[in-house]
Design an enzyme around this catalytic site. Sequence first.
Site, PDB file in Angstrom:
ATOM      1  N   CYS A  34      -2.066  -9.261 -37.891  1.00 43.31           N
ATOM      2  CA  CYS A  34      -2.051 -10.143 -39.060  1.00 43.31           C
ATOM      3  C   CYS A  34      -2.740 -11.471 -38.765  1.00 43.31           C
ATOM      4  O   CYS A  34      -2.979 -12.266 -39.663  1.00 43.31           O
ATOM      5  CB  CYS A  34      -0.621 -10.389 -39.530  1.00 43.31           C
ATOM      6  SG  CYS A  34       0.417 -11.182 -38.299  1.00 43.31           S
ATOM      7  N   CYS A 104       7.283  -9.677 -38.008  1.00 43.81           N
ATOM      8  CA  CYS A 104       7.121 -11.132 -37.944  1.00 43.81           C
ATOM      9  C   CYS A 104       8.204 -11.765 -37.068  1.00 43.81           C
ATOM     10  O   CYS A 104       7.960 -12.769 -36.395  1.00 43.81           O
ATOM     11  CB  CYS A 104       7.182 -11.738 -39.333  1.00 43.81           C
ATOM     12  SG  CYS A 104       6.143 -10.900 -40.542  1.00 43.81           S
TER      13      CYS A 104
HETATM   14 FE1  FES Z   1       2.004 -12.004 -39.356  1.00 42.94          FE
HETATM   15 FE2  FES Z   1       4.268 -12.298 -40.577  1.00 42.94          FE
HETATM   16  S1  FES Z   1       2.491 -11.364 -41.348  1.00 42.94           S
HETATM   17  S2  FES Z   1       3.794 -12.796 -38.570  1.00 42.94           S
END
Ligand code: FES
Length: 149
Positions: A34, A104
């Site tokens: 991400c 996360c």
């Molecule tokens: Fe990357 Fe939450 S989407 S840490």
Amino acid sequence: MQYSNKVMDHFTNPRNMGEIEDASGVGTVGNAKCGDIMRVYLDIDDDGIIRDVKFKTFGCGAAVATSSMATELIKGKHINEALKLTNRTVMEALDGLPQVKMHCSVLAEEAVRAALWDYADKKGIEIEGLEKPADDIHDSHHEDIAEDD
Ligand code: FES
């Protein structure tokens, strides 16, 4: 997607955000998937008590909320206690996270471990049960949590 009140509270009003100058240990981890990054600063006294802890993140709301809660959970604790912190403990303390955001919470756990590792490294000590953290949680053993759980 449904977030608990506690998640919303820690997201909108994060505790312990910032940095510590001359910290005893600093840990940075990222998640290449991400692109989010988390950094944790620890101020540890001679008895191994975490006097202060701060975090900075370039991350999503769930990463902010879990880091905020993680810092609250380890502040004032001994490093051995802090080592027991898991992303599950953090999620439970936040009354849960949506499944797609579970990874996360791993960022916070790993950044705390990385900061503890840095502290041990600087002091030339070994903390039992602490392994060298990965720079990126994507590479670590935790990755399966996000997908399989
Ligand atoms: Fe990357 Fe939450 S989407 S840490």
